[in-house]
Design a protein around this motif. Structure first.
Motif, mmCIF file in Angstrom:
data_model
loop_
_atom_site.group_PDB
_atom_site.id
_atom_site.type_symbol
_atom_site.label_atom_id
_atom_site.label_comp_id
_atom_site.label_asym_id
_atom_site.label_seq_id
_atom_site.Cartn_x
_atom_site.Cartn_y
_atom_site.Cartn_z
ATOM 1 N N ILE A 11 0.822 -1.227 -0.010
ATOM 2 C CA ILE A 11 -0.123 0.047 -0.017
ATOM 3 C C ILE A 11 1.035 1.165 0.137
ATOM 4 O O ILE A 11 0.624 2.252 -0.829
ATOM 5 N N THR A 12 1.950 1.178 0.779
ATOM 6 C CA THR A 12 2.723 2.600 0.656
ATOM 7 C C THR A 12 3.342 2.604 -0.601
ATOM 8 O O THR A 12 3.551 3.699 -1.149
ATOM 9 N N LEU A 13 3.634 1.529 -1.326
ATOM 10 C CA LEU A 13 4.336 1.715 -2.815
ATOM 11 C C LEU A 13 3.425 2.246 -3.664
ATOM 12 O O LEU A 13 3.543 3.140 -4.633
ATOM 13 N N HIS A 18 1.801 8.829 -8.166
ATOM 14 C CA HIS A 18 1.136 10.151 -8.070
ATOM 15 C C HIS A 18 -0.330 10.051 -8.680
ATOM 16 O O HIS A 18 -1.192 11.072 -8.623
ATOM 17 N N GLN A 19 -0.453 9.176 -9.607
ATOM 18 C CA GLN A 19 -1.740 8.920 -10.365
ATOM 19 C C GLN A 19 -2.834 8.243 -9.647
ATOM 20 O O GLN A 19 -3.856 8.501 -9.750
ATOM 21 N N VAL A 20 -2.253 7.790 -8.363
ATOM 22 C CA VAL A 20 -3.450 7.186 -7.330
ATOM 23 C C VAL A 20 -3.758 8.249 -6.314
ATOM 24 O O VAL A 20 -2.905 8.844 -5.579
ATOM 25 N N ASN A 21 -5.101 8.644 -5.939
ATOM 26 C CA ASN A 21 -5.472 9.474 -5.230
ATOM 27 C C ASN A 21 -5.795 8.731 -3.924
ATOM 28 O O ASN A 21 -5.279 9.235 -2.751
ATOM 29 N N LEU A 49 0.175 -1.223 -12.504
ATOM 30 C CA LEU A 49 0.871 -0.576 -11.395
ATOM 31 C C LEU A 49 0.824 -1.505 -10.299
ATOM 32 O O LEU A 49 1.597 -1.739 -9.500
ATOM 33 N N LEU A 50 -0.313 -2.202 -10.276
ATOM 34 C CA LEU A 50 -0.648 -3.224 -9.229
ATOM 35 C C LEU A 50 0.310 -4.138 -9.093
ATOM 36 O O LEU A 50 1.031 -4.739 -7.906
ATOM 37 N N ILE A 51 0.632 -4.935 -10.235
ATOM 38 C CA ILE A 51 1.458 -6.037 -10.284
ATOM 39 C C ILE A 51 2.992 -5.596 -10.031
ATOM 40 O O ILE A 51 3.731 -6.245 -9.454
ATOM 41 N N GLN A 52 3.322 -4.439 -10.635
ATOM 42 C CA GLN A 52 4.704 -4.005 -10.182
ATOM 43 C C GLN A 52 4.889 -3.780 -8.770
ATOM 44 O O GLN A 52 5.935 -3.993 -8.287
ATOM 45 N N MET A 58 6.732 -8.255 -2.627
ATOM 46 C CA MET A 58 7.005 -9.595 -2.220
ATOM 47 C C MET A 58 8.662 -10.038 -2.562
ATOM 48 O O MET A 58 8.965 -11.363 -2.401
ATOM 49 N N LYS A 59 9.242 -9.136 -2.974
ATOM 50 C CA LYS A 59 10.706 -9.356 -3.432
ATOM 51 C C LYS A 59 11.463 -9.988 -2.132
ATOM 52 O O LYS A 59 11.486 -9.538 -1.231
#
Length: 105
Positions: A11-13, A18-21, A49-52, A58-59
């Motif tokens: 969620i922090t990522l 900037h495109q997510v409000n 964006l979610l996949i990234q 999970m890295k």
């Protein structure tokens, strides 16, 4: 493994983007749903964006992520997102189990 730490990082990522409000996580019947308000984003762009973000969160961990689009209403996207821990044994306990990790080829 504490999945809450993975969720917090995920969620922090997304919040840094900037495109997510707004982002909010709600759990119904044990399944987490993510409500994302994003202006000027198409569904495919948000999927990417979610996949990234999930892959970054999970890295280094043995997790998988299941991201499913549910619906969209007035620029609010709803996704069902689950981080899953593998169900197989990852170590040998020394008890000679029939599904021992040492016996796999």
């Amino acid at each position: 493994m504490d999945l809450e730490l993975i969720w917090e990082k995920f969620i922090t990522l997304l919040k840094v983007e900037h495109q997510v409000n707004t982002i909010s996580k709600k759990t119904f019947t044990g399944i987490p749903f993510l409500y994302i308000t994003a202006l000027n984003l198409q569904q495919q762009q948000l999927n990417d964006l979610l996949i990234q973000a999930a892959s970054q969160a999970m890295k280094g961990k043995q997790l998988t992520c299941d991201i499913t689009f549910v619906r969209m209403k007035s620029q609010t996207f709803v996704y069902r997102i689950r981080f899953k821990v593998p169900q197989e044994k990852l170590f040998c306990c020394g008890n000679g189990c029939s599904n021992c990790i040492r016996l796999k080829n």
